[in-house]
Design an enzyme around this catalytic site. Structure first.
Site, short mmCIF file in Angstrom:
data_model
loop_
_atom_site.label_atom_id
_atom_site.label_comp_id
_atom_site.label_asym_id
_atom_site.label_seq_id
_atom_site.Cartn_x
_atom_site.Cartn_y
_atom_site.Cartn_z
N GLU A 183 -1.19 0.69 -1.98
CA GLU A 183 0.15 0.34 -1.49
C GLU A 183 0.99 1.03 -0.79
O GLU A 183 1.04 1.21 0.53
CB GLU A 183 0.31 -0.71 -2.57
CG GLU A 183 1.97 -1.29 -1.73
CD GLU A 183 2.84 -1.40 -2.88
OE1 GLU A 183 3.47 -2.77 -2.48
OE2 GLU A 183 3.00 -0.76 -3.79
N TRP B 267 0.17 -8.43 -2.39
CA TRP B 267 1.16 -8.80 -1.59
C TRP B 267 -0.07 -10.01 -0.71
O TRP B 267 0.99 -10.98 -0.56
CB TRP B 267 0.68 -7.95 0.33
CG TRP B 267 2.17 -7.06 -0.46
CD1 TRP B 267 2.21 -5.28 -0.70
CD2 TRP B 267 3.52 -7.15 0.04
NE1 TRP B 267 3.77 -4.99 -1.04
CE2 TRP B 267 4.29 -5.76 -0.31
CE3 TRP B 267 4.12 -7.62 0.62
CZ2 TRP B 267 5.55 -5.03 -0.50
CZ3 TRP B 267 5.34 -8.06 0.81
CH2 TRP B 267 6.09 -6.65 0.33
N TYR C 286 8.03 -2.00 4.66
CA TYR C 286 8.13 -0.99 4.99
C TYR C 286 7.47 -0.58 5.47
O TYR C 286 8.16 0.40 6.61
CB TYR C 286 7.83 -0.95 3.07
CG TYR C 286 8.73 -1.87 2.04
CD1 TYR C 286 10.11 -1.56 1.56
CD2 TYR C 286 7.79 -3.25 1.22
CE1 TYR C 286 10.04 -1.76 0.17
CE2 TYR C 286 9.07 -3.50 0.63
CZ TYR C 286 10.31 -2.95 0.16
OH TYR C 286 10.51 -3.59 -0.64
N CYS D 153 12.82 -4.91 -1.55
CA CYS D 153 13.46 -4.48 -2.83
C CYS D 153 13.60 -3.02 -2.53
O CYS D 153 15.37 -2.78 -3.05
CB CYS D 153 13.03 -5.00 -3.60
SG CYS D 153 12.44 -6.41 -3.68
N ARG E 88 17.77 -2.29 -4.65
CA ARG E 88 18.71 -3.71 -4.04
C ARG E 88 18.39 -4.48 -5.79
O ARG E 88 19.35 -5.20 -5.92
CB ARG E 88 18.68 -4.11 -3.18
CG ARG E 88 17.10 -5.09 -2.54
CD ARG E 88 18.25 -6.20 -1.34
NE ARG E 88 17.00 -6.80 -1.36
CZ ARG E 88 15.95 -7.94 -1.03
NH1 ARG E 88 16.97 -8.08 -2.40
NH2 ARG E 88 15.16 -8.25 -1.31
N ASP F 158 12.51 -5.90 -10.68
CA ASP F 158 11.96 -7.15 -11.11
C ASP F 158 11.23 -6.11 -12.13
O ASP F 158 10.59 -5.58 -12.42
CB ASP F 158 10.77 -7.68 -10.37
CG ASP F 158 10.43 -8.05 -11.24
OD1 ASP F 158 10.19 -7.95 -13.14
OD2 ASP F 158 8.60 -9.45 -10.51
#
Length: 318
Positions: free
Chosen positions: A62, A84, A148, A200, A220, A223
């Site tokens: 990733e 994803w 990203y 995130c 921000r 999880d």
């Protein structure tokens, strides 16, 4: 101060005890707190959690996907990385092109209904095969928007120029290590509406002192059970490889969290994890023959001495 894996566990325990019950975008529900920080000394081992097994290979592939500036899951699937899939799959099942069974709320329904889960897995396998083998399909449904990698490597300006933030920050670390502008942002307000999932982990900053490179991430939305362990390891790895390119040692990873939450359907899994004892972090081995962050491949990284507790399965909220 929350430090190391025990700091992560302590924050999880704090959220379970003190978190506010909140609704969320996925209609799952969370226990949430706001504004916390964890610190990881990278000289004390690579921070891959040991209280449950975390798949290092998925973290590496990733991160390399981000570094390449890629936003299509085809590369991830080619490397057997499925993390994803759900967001791209949603693009397909919500489109006019989709002609299969109703997949509304597939994330929740697949956990609650065995018969539906069989249908869901069948459709997901069809989707993955199409992404891997049909270039037109992959272009249409495999792309997640300007997430990203796009922002890191190809930020579009109002003048229709582009900024390679990652390359620029490496150059700045090399040439002006004391700068306070070693920043990369993934949060582009203009592009947020066109992303499958708004970033995130929104912004990170590097800091050089005493020959060491440290990194602070502002996240921000965090999880705690599924996402945060990946984020910790991913940015620790990014710090290591940029330090390597710039001739520095890895210093600290500082993880600053905005909305830190535990999903209501992860509570039992978190309690299981909290009942386990931490073990020493592994060591990270990098192929030192590679000089540039942009040249690394999956095979260039190895963990030494990773001895985690077994993995703990939990549903992903989409």
């Amino acid at each position: 101060m929350l430090t190391g894996e025990q700091g992560y566990l302590d924050l999880s325990k704090y959220i379970l005890k003190n978190g506010t019950k909140k609704h969320d975008r996925t209609n799952t529900g969370t226990y949430s707190v706001f504004g916390h920080q964890m610190r990881f000394d990278l000289s004390e081992g690579f921070p891959l959690l040991t209280t449950k097994k975390i798949p290092f290979r998925l973290i590496v592939s990733e991160l390399l996907w981000f570094i390449k500036g890629d936003t299509n899951i085809q590369y991830l699937l080619q490397n057997n990385n499925n993390i994803w899939n759900e967001w791209a799959f949603k693009n397909w099942v919500d489109s006019d092109d989709y002609e299969g069974p109703d997949m509304t709320d597939f994330g929740i329904r697949s956990q609650q209904d065995y018969e539906f889960n069989l249908l869901y897995q069948e459709q997901m396998n069809i989707f993955k095969e199409n992404i891997l083998n049909d270039h037109v399909f992959a272009e249409k449904f495999g792309d997640l928007g300007n997430v990203y990698g796009k922002q890191w490597r190809d930020w579009k300006t109002s003048q229709n120029e582009t900024i390679d933030q990652l390359k620029d920050v490496i150059d700045l670390i090399r040439n002006n290590p004391d700068s306070r502008r070693h920043i990369v942002s993934a949060w582009n307000p203009e592009d947020v509406p066109n992303m499958a999932l708004p970033p995130c982990h929104t912004l990170f900053q590097f800091y050089v002192a005493d020959g060491k490179l440290s990194c602070q991430l502002y996240q921000r939305s965090a999880d705690m059970f599924i996402g945060v362990p990946f984020n910790i390891a991913s940015y620790a790895l990014l710090t290591h490889i940029i330090a390597h390119e710039c001739g520095l040692e890895a210093g600290e990873f500082v993880h600053t969290l905005g909305d830190a939450h535990i999903y209501t359907n992860h509570v039992e899994q978190v309690k299981t994890q909290l009942g386990r004892q931490t073990r020493p972090f592994p060591a990270l081995k990098i192929n030192r023959e590679k000089e540039s962050i942009f040249d690394f491949e999956l095979s260039d990284f190895e963990l030494i001495g990773y001895n985690p507790h077994p993995s703990i399965k939990a549903p992903i909220a989409v």
